[in-house]
Motif scaffolding. Structure first.
Motif, PDB file in Angstrom:
ATOM      1  N   LEU A  94       0.843  -1.275   0.038  1.00  0.00           N
ATOM      2  CA  LEU A  94       0.029   0.181  -0.124  1.00  0.00           C
ATOM      3  C   LEU A  94       0.777   1.242  -0.091  1.00  0.00           C
ATOM      4  O   LEU A  94       0.609   2.140  -0.488  1.00  0.00           O
ATOM      5  CB  LEU A  94      -0.954   0.062   1.063  1.00  0.00           C
ATOM      6  N   GLU A  95       2.007   1.163   0.691  1.00  0.00           N
ATOM      7  CA  GLU A  95       2.737   2.404   0.824  1.00  0.00           C
ATOM      8  C   GLU A  95       3.705   2.563  -0.863  1.00  0.00           C
ATOM      9  O   GLU A  95       3.515   3.641  -1.262  1.00  0.00           O
ATOM     10  CB  GLU A  95       4.018   2.367   1.918  1.00  0.00           C
ATOM     11  N   LEU A  96       4.107   1.346  -1.194  1.00  0.00           N
ATOM     12  CA  LEU A  96       4.699   1.568  -2.587  1.00  0.00           C
ATOM     13  C   LEU A  96       3.493   2.029  -3.513  1.00  0.00           C
ATOM     14  O   LEU A  96       3.878   2.726  -4.332  1.00  0.00           O
ATOM     15  CB  LEU A  96       5.350   0.129  -2.861  1.00  0.00           C
ATOM     16  N   ALA A  97       2.378   1.574  -3.596  1.00  0.00           N
ATOM     17  CA  ALA A  97       1.346   1.801  -4.485  1.00  0.00           C
ATOM     18  C   ALA A  97       1.062   3.416  -4.349  1.00  0.00           C
ATOM     19  O   ALA A  97       0.898   4.010  -5.249  1.00  0.00           O
ATOM     20  CB  ALA A  97       0.304   1.101  -4.306  1.00  0.00           C
ATOM     21  N   GLU A  98       0.848   3.711  -3.164  1.00  0.00           N
ATOM     22  CA  GLU A  98       0.679   5.037  -2.914  1.00  0.00           C
ATOM     23  C   GLU A  98       1.819   6.175  -3.542  1.00  0.00           C
ATOM     24  O   GLU A  98       1.647   7.074  -4.220  1.00  0.00           O
ATOM     25  CB  GLU A  98       0.652   5.718  -1.502  1.00  0.00           C
ATOM     26  N   GLN A  99       3.102   5.727  -3.360  1.00  0.00           N
ATOM     27  CA  GLN A  99       4.393   6.202  -3.978  1.00  0.00           C
ATOM     28  C   GLN A  99       4.040   6.264  -5.525  1.00  0.00           C
ATOM     29  O   GLN A  99       4.522   7.235  -6.157  1.00  0.00           O
ATOM     30  CB  GLN A  99       5.506   5.960  -3.358  1.00  0.00           C
ATOM     31  N   PHE A 100       3.805   5.067  -6.070  1.00  0.00           N
ATOM     32  CA  PHE A 100       3.780   5.028  -7.476  1.00  0.00           C
ATOM     33  C   PHE A 100       2.693   5.841  -7.960  1.00  0.00           C
ATOM     34  O   PHE A 100       3.033   6.566  -8.986  1.00  0.00           O
ATOM     35  CB  PHE A 100       3.557   3.584  -7.791  1.00  0.00           C
ATOM     36  N   ASP A 101       1.493   5.806  -7.298  1.00  0.00           N
ATOM     37  CA  ASP A 101       0.376   6.850  -7.895  1.00  0.00           C
ATOM     38  C   ASP A 101       0.853   8.201  -7.943  1.00  0.00           C
ATOM     39  O   ASP A 101       0.618   8.961  -8.941  1.00  0.00           O
ATOM     40  CB  ASP A 101      -0.795   6.432  -7.216  1.00  0.00           C
ATOM     41  N   SER A 102       1.477   8.510  -6.838  1.00  0.00           N
ATOM     42  CA  SER A 102       1.979   9.920  -6.747  1.00  0.00           C
ATOM     43  C   SER A 102       2.853  10.314  -7.878  1.00  0.00           C
ATOM     44  O   SER A 102       2.706  11.304  -8.345  1.00  0.00           O
ATOM     45  CB  SER A 102       2.487  10.245  -5.394  1.00  0.00           C
ATOM     46  N   HIS A 103       3.831   9.484  -8.072  1.00  0.00           N
ATOM     47  CA  HIS A 103       4.852   9.728  -9.136  1.00  0.00           C
ATOM     48  C   HIS A 103       4.293   9.685 -10.501  1.00  0.00           C
ATOM     49  O   HIS A 103       4.544  10.693 -11.486  1.00  0.00           O
ATOM     50  CB  HIS A 103       6.166   8.815  -9.177  1.00  0.00           C
ATOM     51  N   MET A 104       3.473   8.802 -10.692  1.00  0.00           N
ATOM     52  CA  MET A 104       2.778   8.760 -11.977  1.00  0.00           C
ATOM     53  C   MET A 104       1.827  10.125 -12.326  1.00  0.00           C
ATOM     54  O   MET A 104       1.871  10.426 -13.307  1.00  0.00           O
ATOM     55  CB  MET A 104       2.204   7.707 -12.057  1.00  0.00           C
ATOM     56  N   ALA A 105       1.223  10.465 -11.132  1.00  0.00           N
ATOM     57  CA  ALA A 105       0.348  11.629 -11.411  1.00  0.00           C
ATOM     58  C   ALA A 105       1.003  12.949 -11.585  1.00  0.00           C
ATOM     59  O   ALA A 105       0.701  13.710 -12.412  1.00  0.00           O
ATOM     60  CB  ALA A 105      -0.500  11.678 -10.202  1.00  0.00           C
ATOM     61  N   LYS A 106       2.136  12.838 -10.983  1.00  0.00           N
ATOM     62  CA  LYS A 106       3.005  14.293 -11.090  1.00  0.00           C
ATOM     63  C   LYS A 106       3.878  14.095 -12.456  1.00  0.00           C
ATOM     64  O   LYS A 106       4.005  15.209 -12.875  1.00  0.00           O
ATOM     65  CB  LYS A 106       4.047  14.292  -9.830  1.00  0.00           C
ATOM     66  N   TYR A 107       4.514  13.199 -12.788  1.00  0.00           N
ATOM     67  CA  TYR A 107       5.618  13.104 -13.790  1.00  0.00           C
ATOM     68  C   TYR A 107       5.309  12.493 -15.174  1.00  0.00           C
ATOM     69  O   TYR A 107       6.026  12.449 -15.998  1.00  0.00           O
ATOM     70  CB  TYR A 107       6.856  12.363 -13.255  1.00  0.00           C
TER      71      TYR A 107
END
Length: 108
Positions: A94-107
């Motif tokens: 869940l932590e990795l998925a949150e980081q993944f989603d955050s990076h994909m949304a920004k970049y």
């Protein structure tokens, strides 16, 4: 057709997102290395590892990844979450998925 498919689904990842995205995917691979298949996942662990390794190769060599394939892996009840639940690393997932989603949304 392959050209069109790559044009639509392969996206260049901004340079400032490549390192964090690489780190997230490599962490996922480290968990998958110690995991067994889940009866609830539509992909086996080995198949998931191969997909991630292929996208990591593209990311490192050209900066392009198939965003739809990576996004699919991180969807709720998709392969990674089901494998994580089965193997006891759901909180880490869940932590990795949150980081993944955050990076994909920004970049992306």
């Amino acid at each position: 057709m392959n050209f069109l498919w790559n044009l639509i689904f392969k996206r260049k990842i901004r340079r400032d997102a490549r390192v964090p995205l690489t780190q997230i995917l490599e962490q996922v691979l480290s968990y998958l290395a110690k995991s067994e298949d889940s009866i609830w996942s539509d992909m086996e662990v080995e198949e998931t590892v191969q997909l991630i390794n292929k996208q990591l190769h593209f990311l490192k060599s050209s900066g392009k990844v198939n965003v739809s394939k990576l996004n699919y892996l991180f969807l709720p009840t998709a392969p990674l979450q089901e494998i994580a639940i089965e193997n006891g690393w759901v909180d880490e997932y869940l932590e990795l998925a949150e980081q993944f989603d955050s990076h994909m949304a920004k970049y992306c």
